[in-house]
Design a protein around this motif. Structure first.
Motif: not given
Lengths: 114, 115
Positions: A33, A35, A45, A48, A56, A97, A103, B32, B34, B36, B49, B90, B94, B98-105
């Protein structure tokens, strides 16, 4: 042995220039990824990739072009740099994913456009 | 849309006291979640997590987080704060859409622990 390494750590350049940031991970992860962290520390982001395939693209201007030559590398090329591109750019990787994986982040590249 | 909110920009606590850093989430489906931590001039480090199972999850450096489904919260806690815990924290979710391909913080919460 650094898990996710980015180069360079600092990058100062003039508006209009083209620059690249490199990222490599030695964790055997499938997903990588990019960011962007702005001056207020907000993380967003950009891209990806999974097994070299772009998954992405988060409405990033097309001046930003990621490239993944193999699943261990994800580079970011930026054309015609603008003042607003100044930020810290973080590369990260994860095993996939799948929801359970956190991460691993690189230490960041601080880009300053003058 | 999936999102997380951290209502406090900054949390101040005295060393040895318990600390809590708050996070609320909004997701469709199972969350899901997390946490950080980011130290100055460093990348983010994964702390812990929640995926499923026990509502209290334990992570690195003595941190734990409590998942509360009814309050849609996932607060980070530590029984006894250390000065070295001072950092930017943070919360993240997840994005399943997006199929889990993006994590929003979340926007981050700065923790100051005073000696």
């Amino acid at each position: 042995d650094t898990a996710v390494s980015q180069t360079p750590k600092y990058l100062v350049t003039q508006m209009g220039n083209d620059k690249s940031i490199k990222c490599e991970q030695n964790l055997g992860h499938d997903t990588m990824y990019w960011y962007k962290q702005d001056s207020k520390k907000f993380l967003k982001i950009m891209f990806s990739y999974n097994n070299k395939e772009l998954i992405i693209n988060e409405t990033v201007p097309n001046r930003f072009s990621p490239k993944s030559p193999d699943k261990a590398h994800l580079n970011l090329h930026i054309n015609s740099l603008e003042l607003g591109d100044s930020a810290v750019y973080f590369c990260a990787s994860s095993q996939g994913p799948i929801e359970g994986y956190g991460y691993t982040f690189g230490s960041g590249t601080r880009l300053t456009v003058v | 849309a999936q999102s997380v909110a951290q209502p406090e920009d900054q949390v101040n606590v005295a060393e040895g006291n318990p600390l809590t850093v708050k996070c609320t989430y909004s997701v469709s489906g199972n969350p899901y979640l997390f946490w950080y931590v980011q130290y100055p001039n460093r990348g983010l480090q994964f702390l812990l997590k929640y995926i499923t199972g026990d509502n209290l999850v334990k992570g690195s450096y003595g941190f734990e987080a409590e998942f509360n489904k009814s309050q849609t919260s996932f607060h980070l806690k530590k029984p006894s704060a250390l000065v070295s815990d001072s950092a930017l924290y943070f919360c993240a979710v997840r994005d399943q859409s997006t199929g889990g391909f993006k994590t929003i913080f979340g926007a981050g919460t700065r923790l100051f622990v005073k000696a």
